[in-house]
Design a protein around this motif. Structure first.
Motif, mmCIF file in Angstrom:
data_model
loop_
_atom_site.group_PDB
_atom_site.id
_atom_site.type_symbol
_atom_site.label_atom_id
_atom_site.label_comp_id
_atom_site.label_asym_id
_atom_site.label_seq_id
_atom_site.Cartn_x
_atom_site.Cartn_y
_atom_site.Cartn_z
ATOM 1 N N ASP A 130 0.622 -1.431 0.159
ATOM 2 C CA ASP A 130 -0.389 -0.166 -0.069
ATOM 3 C C ASP A 130 0.863 1.168 0.052
ATOM 4 O O ASP A 130 0.627 2.401 -0.811
ATOM 5 N N LEU A 131 1.716 1.252 0.913
ATOM 6 C CA LEU A 131 2.396 2.209 0.835
ATOM 7 C C LEU A 131 3.397 2.661 -0.466
ATOM 8 O O LEU A 131 3.587 3.641 -0.645
ATOM 9 N N ASN A 132 4.219 1.786 -0.818
ATOM 10 C CA ASN A 132 4.965 1.495 -1.786
ATOM 11 C C ASN A 132 3.441 2.017 -3.277
ATOM 12 O O ASN A 132 3.947 3.237 -4.735
ATOM 13 N N ARG A 133 2.738 1.513 -2.895
ATOM 14 C CA ARG A 133 1.142 2.099 -4.258
ATOM 15 C C ARG A 133 1.631 3.539 -4.592
ATOM 16 O O ARG A 133 1.728 4.526 -5.503
ATOM 17 N N PHE A 149 -9.540 3.871 -3.796
ATOM 18 C CA PHE A 149 -8.846 2.758 -3.548
ATOM 19 C C PHE A 149 -9.171 1.950 -1.723
ATOM 20 O O PHE A 149 -9.081 0.824 -2.049
ATOM 21 N N GLN A 150 -8.224 3.606 -1.106
ATOM 22 C CA GLN A 150 -8.490 3.031 0.274
ATOM 23 C C GLN A 150 -10.070 2.222 1.202
ATOM 24 O O GLN A 150 -10.149 1.979 1.470
ATOM 25 N N ARG A 151 -11.184 3.059 0.296
ATOM 26 C CA ARG A 151 -12.728 3.365 0.671
ATOM 27 C C ARG A 151 -13.125 1.825 0.869
ATOM 28 O O ARG A 151 -13.549 1.054 1.157
ATOM 29 N N VAL A 317 -3.622 5.050 5.555
ATOM 30 C CA VAL A 317 -2.731 4.234 5.633
ATOM 31 C C VAL A 317 -2.548 3.148 7.343
ATOM 32 O O VAL A 317 -2.988 2.672 7.684
ATOM 33 N N LEU A 318 -1.174 3.811 7.311
ATOM 34 C CA LEU A 318 -0.455 4.286 8.985
ATOM 35 C C LEU A 318 -1.641 3.841 9.990
ATOM 36 O O LEU A 318 -1.519 3.217 10.885
ATOM 37 N N LYS A 319 -2.541 4.826 10.255
ATOM 38 C CA LYS A 319 -3.213 5.086 11.465
ATOM 39 C C LYS A 319 -4.189 3.836 11.273
ATOM 40 O O LYS A 319 -4.909 3.410 12.422
ATOM 41 N N GLY A 320 -5.085 3.740 10.206
ATOM 42 C CA GLY A 320 -6.511 2.812 10.491
ATOM 43 C C GLY A 320 -5.729 1.088 10.915
ATOM 44 O O GLY A 320 -6.474 -0.062 10.941
ATOM 45 N N SER A 321 -3.945 1.364 10.296
ATOM 46 C CA SER A 321 -3.288 -0.260 10.286
ATOM 47 C C SER A 321 -3.351 -0.957 11.824
ATOM 48 O O SER A 321 -2.191 -1.573 12.609
#
Length: 681
Positions: A130-133, A149-151, A317-321
C-alpha cells in the motif's frame, strides 16, 4: 441512541426465531439485592445530590480498572458479556469443527487474532504494498484514485465519508451518500481551539504520527515534516467542517445533487467517475451532508502539492492499520489513546480480539451467543414491556395540553407504526465468499471489512432490507432508527441492572423500561420528531405546535448547559438535547407504565424502600459511573449524551413523583418550583 450511533442515546413486532436449545443457559449476573443499600451514601440529602445519594459508596468502592477509561453499570455488564463471549471464542478455536461451519470460522478468526508470534513476525510487511503504491502516484488523478482504492479496500476513508443508505426523504430507496470528514482527532475543536488540553493532544498526535512514519522507514526529519504536512491539511479540513451541533439538523444536512452538478462545483472530484469506482453503478444523484465542505476541500486538494497529499494518504493507511500490526505499532497507537482518554494499560489482547470479531463477523459470533445466552422467555417479557410502554406513551400523547388534536393524531400514527426488534436479527448474514485463515490476522480483518463494504454498496438499487440490525447480539446498548421508525434492544442489554426475571417491577421499569421509553422518545426528540410515521423526513407538525415544542426544548437546553464536569467544563445542552429529551420522556413514560402494575399501585416495602423509591433508585444505578478526567473532557466535545450524574438527575427534577418519594423540599439544591417543571411527552 439513534441509529447508527453508542451508549443508550444513541432501537407490527418482528418475530425473532430463537436459537436457544433446551439446555441453553442465560448469562446470570443477578445480585443478592437489586437495590443494595451498601452502594448508597445515605449521609447525602437526596434532594441535594441524588446521584451520590444513590451511588456514592459504589463510586468510592469501584475505581476505574486500568484497562478502562470509565467504569459503571454499562461497563460491568459489558465486561460480564465479554467474559461470556471469551468462553465461546476459546471453545470455537479449540473445536474440531466442520470446515465452513460457524464455529470453525469464528475459531479461525480468533486463533489468528491471538497468534502474537505470527503478528510480530509479519510486522508492517502487510502494508508495504500500500505504501509503495502511494509512492508511485504522480498527479491529482492518482491521488483521487488512491482515495477510492482505500475506501473500497478497507484502508480507511480519506477526504470524506461514503456509504450507501436510505434516502431520508424516500426511505424505500437506498442512496449513495457522502459526508464531511478527513480528520483524525475526535472533534474539529481539537484543531481550531487553542487551550492547554488541545495542545497536549496535538503534542501526543505529533509523537504518534512521527513514530509510525519512523517505524516504516522515514528519517526523524522526514517524520517531523510529515506531521506538519498532515496537521496543516487536517486543520484546513476542520475549518471547512460544520460543528457537531450543526450536523444534528436533519434538514440542513439533506442536500441532493446530480453527479454532474456536484462535479461542476467540486472539481477536481469527478463524481461520474468516482461512483462507479466506489462500486456503485447506475447512480445519477448523491446525498451530501455539507456541500460547502466539499467545495472547500476541492479547492484545498487542488492547491496542495501532490507530494503532500501522498503523505496524507500514507498516514491514512498507517493510522488505520497500526492497532493490527506488531507490538511497536500497537504501543504507539495506545500511547496516543492514553493522551485522549487517560486509559492506564492497554486492553487485553483477547478482549481486543473479541471486539474486532464482533465488529467484523458479528452475525456469526452472535449466533453462538444467542444459542447459549438468550431465551424465548426473555423475548416474551420484552414484548410485554414494549407493549406496555407503547400503550402508556399513546395515553400521554392524548393527554398533552400543549399539543393540538391535529398533531396528536399524527404523533399517534407514528407511535403505532414503531417496529420493535428484540434480541437479534431474523436473517443472519452468511459472509459468503469471505476467506479466513488461522495464520493471517491482518488479512482476515481486511477481507472482512472489504466484504462489509461490498455488502453495503450492493444495497444500492435493491429494496430496503428492514431485517438488518445496527448492533450485534452481545451489545450492551439500544437504538432508534428514524428512517426505519424502529427501536432495537440487543440480547446483551437484557440483563441486570437493566432487566432481570427475578427482579420486582420497580427495578425492570426503572431500568429496561426507561431504556424502552428512551428509544421510543427518540422518535419525538428535536431531530426524530422531523421524521414521519413512514420514516420519511417531512414536516407533520402544525406551526404552533412546533413552536410550543421548541419553547419547551429550549428550557431543557438551558437546564443542561448549567451542568458541569471537572468543575468548570459545561455540558453542551444543544449537542446533548436529543438524548436529554429521550431521558426526560423515557423515564416519565416508564414511570407511568410502572404505576399500572400491582407493585406500582401498592405501598409494599422491600428492604425498607417503597415501590417508587425502588423505581427511581433503579434508574440512578444504571448511570453510576466513574470517568477519567481526560475522557470526560473529550466526551463533552464529542458525545451527544450528558455525563452520568446529569443523566441521573436531569429528568428527575421534572417529575413530581420523585419529589414525593424522597421528600424533596424547597431549599434543596435540586428543587425546581412546580410551575417550572417541564413535561414534553
Amino acid at each position: 441512541m439513534k441509529y447508527p450511533s453508542i451508549l443508550i442515546c444513541g432501537m407490527a413486532l418482528v418475530a425473532a426465531q430463537s436459537c436457544s436449545q433446551p439446555e441453553s443457559q442465560v448469562a446470570s449476573n443477578v445480585p443478592d439485592k437489586f437495590i443494595d443499600p451498601s452502594n448508597m451514601d445515605t449521609t447525602v440529602n437526596p434532594g441535594d445530590d441524588f446521584f451520590h445519594y444513590a451511588n456514592g459508596i459504589w463510586m468510592k468502592n469501584n475505581p476505574i480498572p486500568d484497562k478502562e477509561t470509565r467504569w459503571g453499570s454499562f461497563n460491568e455488564l459489558r465486561e460480564f458479556n465479554a467474559q461470556a463471549v471469551k468462553g465461546l471464542l476459546e471453545e470455537a478455536a479449540a473445536a474440531d469443527a466442520e470446515e465452513g461451519s460457524i464455529e470453525q470460522r469464528v475459531g479461525v478468526f480468533y486463533t489468528s487474532a491471538m497468534d502474537s508470534v505470527k503478528i510480530e513476525e509479519v510486522g508492517a510487511s502487510v502494508i508495504e504494498e500500500d505504501l509503495n503504491r502511494i509512492d508511485a502516484i504522480t498527479d491529482i488523478e492518482g491521488v483521487l484514485n488512491e482515495s477510492v482504492f482505500q475506501r473500497t479496500h478497507a484502508l480507511g476513508s480519506p477526504f470524506f465519508s461514503f456509504y450507501v443508505g436510505q434516502d431520508r426523504k424516500n426511505v424505500e430507496k437506498n442512496m449513495p451518500q457522502i459526508g464531511q470528514g478527513g480528520t483524525t482527532l475526535p472533534d474539529r475543536d481539537h484543531y481550531l481551539v487553542e487551550n492547554s488540553r488541545n495542545q497536549e493532544i496535538k503534542d501526543a498526535y505529533k509523537d504518534y504520527v512521527e513514530r509510525l512514519f519512523v517505524l516504516t522507514g522515514s528519517t526523524d526529519q522526514q517524520a517531523s515534516e510529515n506531521f506538519e504536512t498532515i496537521w496543516n491539511f487536517e486543520k484546513a479540513l476542520a475549518k471547512a467542517q460544520k460543528s457537531r451541533v450543526e450536523m444534528r439538523d436533519p434538514q440542513a444536512t439533506y442536500n441532493k445533487f446530480s453527479l454532474a452538478e456536484l462535479t461542476k462545483s467540486t472539481q477536481p472530484f469527478n463524481w461520474e467517475k468516482m461512483l462507479p469506482a466506489l462500486k456503485v453503478e447506475g447512480a445519477d444523484t448523491l446525498l451530501v451532508n455539507n456541500p460547502q465542505f466539499f467545495e472547500d476541500e476541492a479547492k484545498l486538494i487542488a492547491s496542495t502539492p501532490v507530494d503532500d497529499l501522498k503523505v496524507y494518504l500514507k498516514w491514512n493507511v498507517l493510522k488505520g492499520s497500526a492497532s493490527l500490526l506488531s507490538k511497536d505499532f500497537v504501543d504507539a497507537n495506545f500511547a496516543f489513546t492514553q493522551a485522549l482518554t487517560g486509559q492506564k494499560v492497554i486492553t487485553p489482547r483477547w478482549q481486543r480480539s473479541f471486539n474486532l470479531i464482533d465488529r467484523n463477523i458479528g452475525d456469526l459470533l452472535g449466533q453462538l451467543y444467542v444459542a447459549k445466552y438468550f431465551t424465548p422467555e426473555a423475548k416474551e417479557r420484552m414484548d410485554e414491556l414494549v407493549n406496555n410502554l407503547s400503550v402508556t406513551f399513546g395515553e400521554r400523547i392524548e393527554g398533552l395540553e400543549w399539543m393540538s388534536d391535529e398533531t396528536k393524531e399524527r404523533a399517534l400514527e407514528k407511535l403505532n407504526a414503531f417496529t420493535p426488534k428484540i434480541g437479534y436479527t431474523t436473517k443472519w448474514k452468511t459472509y459468503d465468499g469471505l476467506e479466513l485463515a488461522a495464520d493471517d490476522f491482518y488479512g482476515n480483518v481486511q477481507r472482512a471489512q472489504q466484504w462489509a463494504y461490498d455488502d453495503m454498496v450492493s444495497q444500492f438499487g435493491k429494496p430496503v432490507d428492514k431485517t438488518r440490525w445496527g448492533m450485534t447480539p452481545p451489545t450492551v446498548n439500544a437504538y432508534y432508527s428514524p428512517v426505519r421508525n424502529e427501536i432495537a434492544f440487543p440480547a446483551g442489554i437484557l440483563q441486570f441492572p437493566f432487566f432481570s426475571f427475578e427482579a420486582d417491577d420497580a427495578i425492570n421499569y426503572g431500568g429496561i423500561g426507561a431504556v424502552i421509553g428512551h428509544e421510543m422518545t427518540h422518535g419525538f426528540d428535536d431531530s426524530g420528531r422531523q421524521y414521519a410515521a413512514d420514516g420519511n423526513l417531512k414536516d407533520w407538525w402544525t406551526e404552533e405546535d412546533a413552536e410550543q415544542f421548541k419553547v419547551l426544548a429550549d428550557k431543557v437546553v438551558e437546564q443542561y448547559n448549567n451542568y458541569t464536569v471537572l468543575d468548570t467544563i459545561h455540558v453542551n445542552g444543544k449537542l446533548t438535547l436529543g438524548e436529554n429529551l429521550a431521558d426526560l420522556g423515557g423515564l416519565a413514560i416508564a414511570y407511568a407504565a410502572f404505576k399500572k402494575t400491582p407493585q406500582g399501585q401498592s405501598d409494599e416495602l422491600i428492604d425498607g424502600l417503597t415501590p417508587d423509591q425502588r423505581f427511581f433508585l433503579s434508574w440512578a444505578q444504571v448511570w453510576r459511573m466513574n470517568v477519567r478526567p481526560e475522557t470526560s473532557a473529550q466526551l463533552i466535545l464529542t458525545d451527544p449524551h450528558s455525563p452520568g450524574d446529569a443523566r441521573t438527575v436531569g429528568p428527575l427534577v421534572h417529575m413530581d413523583a420523585w419529589y414525593e418519594a424522597f421528600d424533596v423540599q424547597e431549599g434543596d439544591k435540586l428543587f425546581i418550583p412546580k410551575e417550572d417543571r417541564v413535561t414534553i411527552w
